[in-house]
Design a protein around this motif. Structure first.
Motif, mmCIF file in Angstrom:
data_model
loop_
_atom_site.group_PDB
_atom_site.id
_atom_site.type_symbol
_atom_site.label_atom_id
_atom_site.label_comp_id
_atom_site.label_asym_id
_atom_site.label_seq_id
_atom_site.Cartn_x
_atom_site.Cartn_y
_atom_site.Cartn_z
ATOM 1 N N ALA A 273 -15.760 -2.859 47.265
ATOM 2 C CA ALA A 273 -16.678 -2.918 46.124
ATOM 3 C C ALA A 273 -16.527 -4.260 45.434
ATOM 4 O O ALA A 273 -15.452 -4.582 44.917
ATOM 5 N N ASP A 274 -17.585 -5.049 45.432
ATOM 6 C CA ASP A 274 -17.605 -6.336 44.746
ATOM 7 C C ASP A 274 -18.101 -6.093 43.323
ATOM 8 O O ASP A 274 -19.257 -5.721 43.112
ATOM 9 N N LEU A 275 -17.221 -6.279 42.352
ATOM 10 C CA LEU A 275 -17.555 -6.000 40.948
ATOM 11 C C LEU A 275 -17.899 -7.260 40.176
ATOM 12 O O LEU A 275 -18.017 -7.225 38.946
ATOM 13 N N SER A 276 -18.071 -8.369 40.864
ATOM 14 C CA SER A 276 -18.264 -9.648 40.178
ATOM 15 C C SER A 276 -19.537 -9.680 39.340
ATOM 16 O O SER A 276 -19.640 -10.444 38.382
ATOM 17 N N THR A 277 -20.514 -8.849 39.679
ATOM 18 C CA THR A 277 -21.764 -8.817 38.908
ATOM 19 C C THR A 277 -21.771 -7.707 37.859
ATOM 20 O O THR A 277 -22.778 -7.524 37.165
ATOM 21 N N ALA A 278 -20.682 -6.947 37.750
ATOM 22 C CA ALA A 278 -20.609 -5.842 36.784
ATOM 23 C C ALA A 278 -20.114 -6.384 35.444
ATOM 24 O O ALA A 278 -18.907 -6.472 35.207
ATOM 25 N N ARG A 279 -21.016 -6.752 34.563
ATOM 26 C CA ARG A 279 -20.644 -7.403 33.300
ATOM 27 C C ARG A 279 -19.812 -6.518 32.392
ATOM 28 O O ARG A 279 -19.063 -7.007 31.554
ATOM 29 N N SER A 280 -19.926 -5.208 32.562
ATOM 30 C CA SER A 280 -19.172 -4.301 31.704
ATOM 31 C C SER A 280 -17.787 -3.983 32.244
ATOM 32 O O SER A 280 -17.067 -3.190 31.651
ATOM 33 N N LEU A 281 -17.404 -4.603 33.364
ATOM 34 C CA LEU A 281 -16.095 -4.318 33.963
ATOM 35 C C LEU A 281 -15.312 -5.597 34.231
ATOM 36 O O LEU A 281 -14.867 -5.848 35.346
ATOM 37 N N PRO A 282 -15.108 -6.437 33.188
ATOM 38 C CA PRO A 282 -14.353 -7.676 33.408
ATOM 39 C C PRO A 282 -12.858 -7.414 33.493
ATOM 40 O O PRO A 282 -12.332 -6.478 32.897
ATOM 41 N N GLY A 283 -12.152 -8.254 34.227
ATOM 42 C CA GLY A 283 -10.701 -8.211 34.225
ATOM 43 C C GLY A 283 -10.104 -7.219 35.200
ATOM 44 O O GLY A 283 -10.756 -6.313 35.715
ATOM 45 N N ARG A 284 -8.811 -7.399 35.429
ATOM 46 C CA ARG A 284 -8.076 -6.545 36.364
ATOM 47 C C ARG A 284 -8.049 -5.090 35.907
ATOM 48 O O ARG A 284 -8.173 -4.159 36.715
ATOM 49 N N HIS A 285 -7.851 -4.865 34.605
ATOM 50 C CA HIS A 285 -7.736 -3.482 34.136
ATOM 51 C C HIS A 285 -9.023 -2.719 34.330
ATOM 52 O O HIS A 285 -9.010 -1.524 34.658
ATOM 53 N N ASN A 286 -10.181 -3.382 34.166
ATOM 54 C CA ASN A 286 -11.443 -2.694 34.412
ATOM 55 C C ASN A 286 -11.679 -2.464 35.897
ATOM 56 O O ASN A 286 -12.335 -1.496 36.291
ATOM 57 N N ALA A 287 -11.148 -3.359 36.738
ATOM 58 C CA ALA A 287 -11.202 -3.103 38.177
ATOM 59 C C ALA A 287 -10.397 -1.852 38.518
ATOM 60 O O ALA A 287 -10.799 -1.056 39.382
#
Length: 462
Positions: A273-287
Protein backbone atom coordinates in the motif's frame (compact mmCIF):
# COMPACT_ATOMS: atom_id res chain seq x y z
CA UNK A 1 -29.71 1.23 21.58
CA UNK A 2 -28.55 -2.28 22.48
CA UNK A 3 -30.84 -3.82 25.14
CA UNK A 4 -28.95 -5.78 27.81
CA UNK A 5 -30.69 -9.02 28.86
CA UNK A 6 -29.85 -11.25 31.79
CA UNK A 7 -31.07 -9.01 34.60
CA UNK A 8 -34.83 -9.17 34.03
CA UNK A 9 -36.76 -7.99 37.08
CA UNK A 10 -33.57 -7.52 39.12
CA UNK A 11 -32.09 -4.37 40.62
CA UNK A 12 -28.80 -3.25 39.09
CA UNK A 13 -26.84 -0.41 40.67
CA UNK A 14 -25.37 2.15 38.29
CA UNK A 15 -22.80 4.60 39.62
CA UNK A 16 -21.52 7.53 37.59
CA UNK A 17 -24.00 9.18 35.26
CA UNK A 18 -21.81 10.48 32.49
CA UNK A 19 -22.22 9.26 28.93
CA UNK A 20 -21.50 5.59 29.61
CA UNK A 21 -23.47 5.41 32.86
CA UNK A 22 -26.74 6.92 31.68
CA UNK A 23 -26.53 4.91 28.45
CA UNK A 24 -25.98 1.70 30.44
CA UNK A 25 -29.04 2.49 32.55
CA UNK A 26 -31.16 2.92 29.43
CA UNK A 27 -29.87 -0.33 27.93
CA UNK A 28 -30.44 -2.26 31.16
CA UNK A 29 -33.97 -0.94 31.44
CA UNK A 30 -34.66 -1.87 27.81
CA UNK A 31 -33.52 -5.41 28.64
CA UNK A 32 -35.89 -5.71 31.60
CA UNK A 33 -33.65 -4.78 34.51
CA UNK A 34 -34.51 -2.29 37.27
CA UNK A 35 -31.59 0.16 37.26
CA UNK A 36 -30.94 2.10 40.47
CA UNK A 37 -28.83 5.18 39.75
CA UNK A 38 -26.51 7.41 41.75
CA UNK A 39 -23.90 10.06 41.07
CA UNK A 40 -21.93 12.30 43.39
CA UNK A 41 -22.96 15.31 41.30
CA UNK A 42 -26.40 16.88 41.44
CA UNK A 43 -26.51 17.44 37.66
CA UNK A 44 -26.21 13.72 36.92
CA UNK A 45 -28.88 12.83 39.44
CA UNK A 46 -31.19 15.50 38.04
CA UNK A 47 -30.84 14.14 34.51
CA UNK A 48 -31.59 10.62 35.73
CA UNK A 49 -34.69 11.78 37.58
CA UNK A 50 -35.77 13.72 34.51
CA UNK A 51 -35.67 10.51 32.49
CA UNK A 52 -37.78 8.71 35.08
CA UNK A 53 -35.05 6.52 36.59
CA UNK A 54 -34.97 5.59 40.26
CA UNK A 55 -32.25 7.61 41.97
CA UNK A 56 -31.12 6.21 45.29
CA UNK A 57 -28.12 6.95 47.51
CA UNK A 58 -26.08 3.79 47.01
CA UNK A 59 -24.09 4.50 50.17
CA UNK A 60 -27.22 3.72 52.19
CA UNK A 61 -28.63 0.95 49.95
CA UNK A 62 -29.08 -2.74 50.75
CA UNK A 63 -26.44 -4.27 48.48
CA UNK A 64 -27.65 -7.82 49.03
CA UNK A 65 -30.56 -6.89 46.77
CA UNK A 66 -28.40 -5.94 43.75
CA UNK A 67 -27.54 -8.30 40.91
CA UNK A 68 -24.54 -6.18 39.83
CA UNK A 69 -22.89 -2.79 39.96
CA UNK A 70 -22.24 -0.99 36.68
CA UNK A 71 -19.34 1.32 37.46
CA UNK A 72 -18.32 4.38 35.49
CA UNK A 73 -14.84 3.93 33.98
CA UNK A 74 -13.97 7.24 35.62
CA UNK A 75 -14.28 5.69 39.09
CA UNK A 76 -11.25 3.68 40.32
CA UNK A 77 -11.66 -0.08 40.55
CA UNK A 78 -8.41 -0.78 42.43
CA UNK A 79 -6.03 2.22 42.57
CA UNK A 80 -5.16 4.61 44.11
CA UNK A 81 -7.83 2.91 46.21
CA UNK A 82 -11.13 1.27 45.25
CA UNK A 83 -14.13 3.52 44.91
CA UNK A 84 -16.49 3.30 47.87
CA UNK A 85 -19.10 1.49 45.78
CA UNK A 86 -16.53 -1.20 45.00
CA UNK A 87 -15.85 -1.71 48.70
CA UNK A 88 -19.60 -2.21 49.24
CA UNK A 89 -19.92 -4.70 46.38
CA UNK A 90 -17.04 -6.80 47.69
CA UNK A 91 -18.60 -6.98 51.12
CA UNK A 92 -21.89 -8.12 49.56
CA UNK A 93 -20.43 -10.40 46.88
CA UNK A 94 -21.88 -8.32 44.04
CA UNK A 95 -20.07 -8.36 40.66
CA UNK A 96 -18.70 -5.10 39.22
CA UNK A 97 -19.22 -4.56 35.48
CA UNK A 98 -18.69 -1.86 32.87
CA UNK A 99 -20.48 -0.86 29.69
CA UNK A 100 -18.17 -2.94 27.46
CA UNK A 101 -18.95 -6.04 29.50
CA UNK A 102 -22.70 -5.33 29.20
CA UNK A 103 -22.21 -5.02 25.43
CA UNK A 104 -20.39 -8.37 25.36
CA UNK A 105 -23.16 -10.08 27.31
CA UNK A 106 -25.85 -8.60 25.08
CA UNK A 107 -24.16 -10.07 22.00
CA UNK A 108 -23.44 -13.42 23.67
CA UNK A 109 -27.16 -13.79 24.49
CA UNK A 110 -27.95 -13.99 20.77
CA UNK A 111 -27.80 -17.25 18.77
CA UNK A 112 -24.30 -17.65 17.37
CA UNK A 113 -25.44 -17.25 13.76
CA UNK A 114 -27.20 -13.99 14.65
CA UNK A 115 -24.24 -12.24 16.25
CA UNK A 116 -22.46 -9.33 14.58
CA UNK A 117 -18.69 -9.20 14.33
CA UNK A 118 -16.70 -6.99 16.70
CA UNK A 119 -13.40 -5.18 16.21
CA UNK A 120 -11.92 -3.72 19.41
CA UNK A 121 -9.02 -1.29 19.60
CA UNK A 122 -6.90 -0.20 22.56
CA UNK A 123 -3.43 1.23 23.12
CA UNK A 124 -1.72 4.20 24.73
CA UNK A 125 -1.62 6.23 21.53
CA UNK A 126 -3.25 6.00 18.14
CA UNK A 127 -6.37 4.10 19.16
CA UNK A 128 -8.87 6.83 18.20
CA UNK A 129 -7.39 7.38 14.75
CA UNK A 130 -7.12 3.63 14.20
CA UNK A 131 -10.74 3.16 15.28
CA UNK A 132 -12.01 5.88 12.97
CA UNK A 133 -9.82 4.67 10.10
CA UNK A 134 -11.02 1.06 10.42
CA UNK A 135 -14.62 2.24 10.47
CA UNK A 136 -14.02 4.33 7.35
CA UNK A 137 -12.29 1.53 5.43
CA UNK A 138 -14.98 -1.02 6.27
CA UNK A 139 -17.81 1.38 5.39
CA UNK A 140 -16.08 2.28 2.15
CA UNK A 141 -15.99 -1.44 1.32
CA UNK A 142 -19.77 -1.64 1.69
CA UNK A 143 -20.07 -3.24 5.15
CA UNK A 144 -22.65 -2.21 7.76
CA UNK A 145 -20.46 -0.57 10.39
CA UNK A 146 -21.12 1.01 13.80
CA UNK A 147 -18.28 2.95 15.43
CA UNK A 148 -18.24 3.94 19.10
CA UNK A 149 -17.12 3.07 22.61
CA UNK A 150 -14.44 5.33 24.07
CA UNK A 151 -14.71 7.44 20.88
CA UNK A 152 -17.91 9.24 19.94
CA UNK A 153 -21.07 7.29 20.78
CA UNK A 154 -21.17 5.10 23.89
CA UNK A 155 -21.16 1.44 22.89
CA UNK A 156 -24.63 0.64 24.25
CA UNK A 157 -26.11 3.62 22.39
CA UNK A 158 -25.11 2.13 19.03
CA UNK A 159 -27.81 0.56 16.82
CA UNK A 160 -29.25 -2.80 17.84
CA UNK A 161 -27.25 -5.72 16.45
CA UNK A 162 -27.93 -7.35 13.09
CA UNK A 163 -26.03 -10.39 11.79
CA UNK A 164 -24.39 -8.42 8.97
CA UNK A 165 -23.07 -5.61 11.19
CA UNK A 166 -19.52 -4.94 12.33
CA UNK A 167 -18.99 -3.00 15.56
CA UNK A 168 -15.71 -1.07 15.68
CA UNK A 169 -15.14 -0.23 19.34
CA UNK A 170 -12.42 1.83 21.00
CA UNK A 171 -11.80 0.62 24.55
CA UNK A 172 -9.74 2.23 27.28
CA UNK A 173 -7.72 0.49 29.98
CA UNK A 174 -10.35 1.61 32.50
CA UNK A 175 -13.09 -0.10 30.48
CA UNK A 176 -11.02 -3.25 29.99
CA UNK A 177 -10.50 -3.52 33.75
CA UNK A 178 -14.27 -3.98 34.01
CA UNK A 179 -14.57 -6.81 31.47
CA UNK A 180 -14.69 -10.57 32.02
CA UNK A 181 -16.29 -12.08 28.87
CA UNK A 182 -15.51 -9.53 26.14
CA UNK A 183 -14.44 -11.53 23.06
CA UNK A 184 -13.89 -9.39 19.94
CA UNK A 185 -13.38 -11.15 16.62
CA UNK A 186 -10.44 -8.84 15.91
CA UNK A 187 -8.61 -7.33 18.90
CA UNK A 188 -6.00 -4.63 18.40
CA UNK A 189 -3.27 -3.27 20.66
CA UNK A 190 -1.61 -0.31 18.94
CA UNK A 191 1.22 0.29 21.43
CA UNK A 192 2.02 0.67 25.11
CA UNK A 193 3.89 3.42 26.91
CA UNK A 194 3.56 4.59 30.54
CA UNK A 195 0.18 6.27 31.14
CA UNK A 196 -2.54 6.27 33.81
CA UNK A 197 -0.15 4.48 36.17
CA UNK A 198 -1.89 5.89 39.24
CA UNK A 199 -5.11 4.12 38.23
CA UNK A 200 -3.44 0.76 37.63
CA UNK A 201 -0.93 0.62 40.47
CA UNK A 202 2.07 0.89 38.16
CA UNK A 203 3.20 -0.34 34.78
CA UNK A 204 2.46 -4.00 35.41
CA UNK A 205 -1.17 -3.23 36.17
CA UNK A 206 -1.49 -0.97 33.13
CA UNK A 207 -0.05 -3.62 30.79
CA UNK A 208 -2.30 -6.28 32.33
CA UNK A 209 -5.36 -4.10 31.68
CA UNK A 210 -4.40 -3.60 28.04
CA UNK A 211 -3.75 -7.33 27.61
CA UNK A 212 -7.33 -8.09 28.67
CA UNK A 213 -8.52 -7.12 25.18
CA UNK A 214 -7.25 -10.52 24.02
CA UNK A 215 -8.32 -12.58 27.05
CA UNK A 216 -11.75 -13.65 25.81
CA UNK A 217 -10.75 -14.51 22.26
CA UNK A 218 -10.93 -18.13 21.21
CA UNK A 219 -8.98 -19.95 18.53
CA UNK A 220 -10.99 -18.15 15.83
CA UNK A 221 -9.99 -14.71 17.09
CA UNK A 222 -7.43 -12.48 15.40
CA UNK A 223 -4.99 -10.43 17.49
CA UNK A 224 -3.22 -7.45 15.89
CA UNK A 225 -0.34 -6.33 18.09
CA UNK A 226 2.01 -3.38 17.77
CA UNK A 227 5.47 -4.77 18.52
CA UNK A 228 7.60 -1.64 18.55
CA UNK A 229 7.73 -1.69 22.37
CA UNK A 230 8.84 -4.49 24.66
CA UNK A 231 5.40 -4.82 26.26
CA UNK A 232 3.73 -5.44 22.90
CA UNK A 233 6.45 -7.91 21.95
CA UNK A 234 5.88 -9.83 25.17
CA UNK A 235 2.12 -9.93 24.74
CA UNK A 236 2.38 -11.06 21.12
CA UNK A 237 4.66 -13.94 22.13
CA UNK A 238 2.22 -15.14 24.79
CA UNK A 239 -1.00 -15.29 22.74
CA UNK A 240 -2.35 -18.56 21.37
CA UNK A 241 -4.77 -17.10 18.80
CA UNK A 242 -3.79 -15.92 15.33
CA UNK A 243 -1.35 -13.03 15.84
CA UNK A 244 -0.54 -10.41 13.21
CA UNK A 245 2.38 -8.19 14.25
CA UNK A 246 2.56 -4.54 13.18
CA UNK A 247 6.02 -2.98 13.27
CA UNK A 248 7.75 0.18 12.12
CA UNK A 249 11.11 -1.57 11.99
CA UNK A 250 12.62 -1.85 8.50
CA UNK A 251 13.08 -5.56 9.25
CA UNK A 252 9.83 -7.52 8.94
CA UNK A 253 8.39 -8.92 12.18
CA UNK A 254 8.78 -12.64 12.76
CA UNK A 255 5.81 -14.67 11.58
CA UNK A 256 2.73 -13.02 10.11
CA UNK A 257 2.74 -9.25 10.03
CA UNK A 258 3.24 -5.91 8.32
CA UNK A 259 5.88 -3.22 8.43
CA UNK A 260 4.69 0.40 8.44
CA UNK A 261 7.11 2.97 7.06
CA UNK A 262 6.35 6.65 6.35
CA UNK A 263 4.08 6.58 3.29
CA UNK A 264 3.89 2.81 2.86
CA UNK A 265 2.82 -0.55 4.24
CA UNK A 266 5.09 -3.50 3.53
CA UNK A 267 4.60 -7.24 3.66
CA UNK A 268 7.67 -9.47 3.25
CA UNK A 269 9.70 -6.47 2.01
CA UNK A 270 7.12 -5.74 -0.69
CA UNK A 271 5.09 -2.51 -0.74
CA UNK A 272 1.42 -3.48 -0.63
CA UNK A 273 0.00 0.00 0.00
CA UNK A 274 1.52 3.28 -1.16
CA UNK A 275 0.25 5.95 1.25
CA UNK A 276 2.25 8.84 -0.20
CA UNK A 277 -0.90 10.46 -1.61
CA UNK A 278 -2.94 10.00 1.60
CA UNK A 279 -2.79 13.54 3.04
CA UNK A 280 -4.58 12.51 6.21
CA UNK A 281 -2.01 9.82 7.06
CA UNK A 282 1.37 11.58 7.33
CA UNK A 283 4.28 10.08 9.24
CA UNK A 284 5.30 6.67 10.48
CA UNK A 285 2.66 6.51 13.21
CA UNK A 286 -0.15 7.05 10.72
CA UNK A 287 1.35 4.35 8.51
CA UNK A 288 1.08 2.07 11.53
CA UNK A 289 -2.56 3.09 12.03
CA UNK A 290 -3.13 2.31 8.35
CA UNK A 291 -1.45 -1.09 8.72
CA UNK A 292 -3.82 -1.98 11.56
CA UNK A 293 -6.78 -0.91 9.42
CA UNK A 294 -5.54 -2.83 6.38
CA UNK A 295 -4.95 -6.00 8.41
CA UNK A 296 -8.38 -5.72 10.01
CA UNK A 297 -10.12 -5.25 6.68
CA UNK A 298 -8.36 -8.24 5.19
CA UNK A 299 -9.16 -10.38 8.25
CA UNK A 300 -12.85 -9.53 7.74
CA UNK A 301 -12.79 -10.50 4.08
CA UNK A 302 -12.36 -7.10 2.42
CA UNK A 303 -10.37 -7.25 -0.81
CA UNK A 304 -6.88 -5.75 -1.06
CA UNK A 305 -8.00 -3.12 -3.57
CA UNK A 306 -11.01 -2.04 -1.51
CA UNK A 307 -8.92 -1.82 1.66
CA UNK A 308 -6.27 0.37 0.02
CA UNK A 309 -8.91 2.58 -1.61
CA UNK A 310 -10.45 3.15 1.83
CA UNK A 311 -7.11 4.13 3.33
CA UNK A 312 -6.38 6.66 0.59
CA UNK A 313 -9.79 8.33 0.90
CA UNK A 314 -9.75 8.70 4.71
CA UNK A 315 -10.52 12.35 5.58
CA UNK A 316 -8.73 12.30 8.94
CA UNK A 317 -9.85 12.83 12.51
CA UNK A 318 -10.22 16.14 14.29
CA UNK A 319 -7.40 17.10 16.69
CA UNK A 320 -5.10 14.34 15.44
CA UNK A 321 -2.53 15.68 12.97
CA UNK A 322 -5.38 17.72 11.51
CA UNK A 323 -4.50 20.39 8.93
CA UNK A 324 -6.71 23.29 10.00
CA UNK A 325 -5.49 26.19 7.87
CA UNK A 326 -2.88 27.80 5.66
CA UNK A 327 -1.62 31.37 5.80
CA UNK A 328 0.58 31.98 2.81
CA UNK A 329 3.19 29.23 2.89
CA UNK A 330 2.58 28.41 6.57
CA UNK A 331 0.44 25.37 7.44
CA UNK A 332 -1.15 24.93 10.86
CA UNK A 333 -1.49 21.40 12.25
CA UNK A 334 -3.82 20.61 15.17
CA UNK A 335 -2.58 17.61 17.17
CA UNK A 336 -4.28 18.55 20.43
CA UNK A 337 -4.94 14.86 21.15
CA UNK A 338 -1.20 14.46 21.89
CA UNK A 339 -1.63 14.54 25.66
CA UNK A 340 1.71 12.88 26.47
CA UNK A 341 5.25 13.01 25.17
CA UNK A 342 5.01 9.72 23.30
CA UNK A 343 2.07 11.02 21.26
CA UNK A 344 3.86 14.31 20.57
CA UNK A 345 6.89 12.32 19.37
CA UNK A 346 4.82 10.91 16.52
CA UNK A 347 3.89 14.39 15.33
CA UNK A 348 7.34 15.93 15.72
CA UNK A 349 8.91 13.02 13.86
CA UNK A 350 6.60 13.62 10.91
CA UNK A 351 8.21 16.96 9.95
CA UNK A 352 11.80 18.03 9.34
CA UNK A 353 11.23 21.44 10.95
CA UNK A 354 8.39 22.79 13.07
CA UNK A 355 7.34 25.81 15.06
CA UNK A 356 6.06 23.83 18.03
CA UNK A 357 3.33 24.83 20.50
CA UNK A 358 3.45 22.68 23.64
CA UNK A 359 2.38 22.72 27.27
CA UNK A 360 -0.52 22.26 29.63
CA UNK A 361 -0.64 19.84 32.55
CA UNK A 362 2.53 17.73 32.18
CA UNK A 363 2.71 13.97 32.50
CA UNK A 364 5.48 12.19 34.41
CA UNK A 365 8.83 12.77 32.75
CA UNK A 366 7.71 15.86 30.86
CA UNK A 367 9.38 16.12 27.43
CA UNK A 368 12.84 14.85 28.37
CA UNK A 369 12.36 11.75 26.23
CA UNK A 370 11.89 13.97 23.15
CA UNK A 371 15.43 15.39 23.30
CA UNK A 372 16.49 13.54 20.16
CA UNK A 373 13.85 15.49 18.23
CA UNK A 374 14.79 18.93 19.56
CA UNK A 375 16.92 19.64 16.45
CA UNK A 376 13.68 19.57 14.43
CA UNK A 377 12.22 22.41 16.50
CA UNK A 378 12.76 25.76 14.80
CA UNK A 379 11.27 27.36 17.89
CA UNK A 380 8.95 26.28 20.70
CA UNK A 381 6.07 28.30 22.18
CA UNK A 382 5.24 27.11 25.69
CA UNK A 383 1.85 27.42 27.36
CA UNK A 384 0.10 26.45 30.56
CA UNK A 385 1.41 24.91 33.77
CA UNK A 386 4.28 23.11 32.04
CA UNK A 387 5.79 26.20 30.41
CA UNK A 388 8.62 26.83 32.86
CA UNK A 389 9.59 23.16 33.22
CA UNK A 390 9.53 22.62 29.46
CA UNK A 391 11.67 25.73 28.97
CA UNK A 392 14.28 24.26 31.33
CA UNK A 393 14.26 20.96 29.44
CA UNK A 394 14.57 22.65 26.04
CA UNK A 395 17.61 24.58 27.31
CA UNK A 396 19.38 25.95 24.20
CA UNK A 397 16.62 24.93 21.78
CA UNK A 398 14.95 28.22 20.72
CA UNK A 399 11.82 28.79 22.75
CA UNK A 400 9.61 31.42 24.31
CA UNK A 401 7.13 31.23 27.17
CA UNK A 402 3.84 32.35 25.63
CA UNK A 403 1.59 31.18 28.52
CA UNK A 404 -1.64 31.27 26.45
CA UNK A 405 -2.57 29.50 23.25
CA UNK A 406 -3.65 32.69 21.47
CA UNK A 407 -0.29 34.30 22.17
CA UNK A 408 1.56 31.17 21.07
CA UNK A 409 -0.34 30.93 17.77
CA UNK A 410 0.27 34.59 16.93
CA UNK A 411 3.99 34.41 17.74
CA UNK A 412 4.52 31.10 15.93
CA UNK A 413 2.68 32.32 12.84
CA UNK A 414 4.79 35.47 12.67
CA UNK A 415 8.07 33.59 13.13
CA UNK A 416 7.12 30.93 10.59
CA UNK A 417 6.20 33.55 8.00
CA UNK A 418 9.50 35.38 8.58
CA UNK A 419 11.43 32.15 8.06
CA UNK A 420 10.21 31.98 4.46
CA UNK A 421 9.34 28.93 2.41
CA UNK A 422 6.95 26.18 3.42
CA UNK A 423 6.68 26.02 7.22
CA UNK A 424 4.66 24.10 9.80
CA UNK A 425 3.12 25.47 13.00
CA UNK A 426 2.30 22.42 15.10
CA UNK A 427 0.13 22.23 18.20
CA UNK A 428 1.17 18.94 19.81
CA UNK A 429 1.09 19.77 23.52
CA UNK A 430 2.56 16.61 25.13
CA UNK A 431 0.28 17.52 28.05
CA UNK A 432 -3.22 17.22 29.36
CA UNK A 433 -5.40 20.28 28.84
CA UNK A 434 -7.09 20.71 32.18
CA UNK A 435 -5.20 23.79 33.36
CA UNK A 436 -6.78 25.94 30.64
CA UNK A 437 -9.39 23.81 28.80
CA UNK A 438 -11.99 21.21 29.76
CA UNK A 439 -10.53 18.63 27.36
CA UNK A 440 -8.25 18.21 24.36
CA UNK A 441 -11.15 18.85 21.97
CA UNK A 442 -11.77 22.30 23.46
CA UNK A 443 -8.05 23.04 23.23
CA UNK A 444 -7.98 21.96 19.60
CA UNK A 445 -10.99 24.10 18.74
CA UNK A 446 -9.35 27.08 20.44
CA UNK A 447 -6.28 26.50 18.27
CA UNK A 448 -8.42 26.32 15.14
CA UNK A 449 -10.21 29.55 16.10
CA UNK A 450 -6.92 31.36 16.76
CA UNK A 451 -5.52 30.21 13.39
CA UNK A 452 -8.58 31.30 11.45
CA UNK A 453 -8.63 34.62 13.32
CA UNK A 454 -5.25 35.37 11.74
CA UNK A 455 -6.87 35.12 8.31
CA UNK A 456 -5.75 31.57 7.51
CA UNK A 457 -7.67 29.71 4.82
CA UNK A 458 -9.24 26.46 6.16
CA UNK A 459 -7.77 23.25 4.77
CA UNK A 460 -9.56 20.06 3.92
CA UNK A 461 -7.99 16.73 3.07
CA UNK A 462 -8.21 15.70 -0.54
Amino acid sequence: MIPVPGFEGRRVAVFGLGRSGITAARALQAGGAIPILWDDGEAGRAQAKGEGFTVEDLAAADWSDFAALVLSPGAPLTHPRPHWTVDLTRAAGVPVLGDIELFARALAARPKDQRPRVVAITGTNGKSTTTALIGWVLKSAGLTVHVGGNIGVGVLALPEPTPDAVYVIEVSSYQLDLTTTFAPDVAILTNISPDHLDRHGGMDGYVAAKRRIFAGQGADGVALVGVDDSWGQGIASELSQRVIAISSSPSPPRGEGYVALPGAILESDQVIADLSTARSLPGRHNAQNAAFAYATARALGVSHDAAVAGLLSFPGLAHRMEAVGRLGSVRFINDSKATNADAARQALASYRSVFWIAGGVPKAGGIADLADLFPRIAKAYLIGDAADAFAATLADTPHVIARTLDAAVAAAAADAASAGGDQIVLLSPACASFDQYKDFEARGEAFRAAVLALGAVPETAS
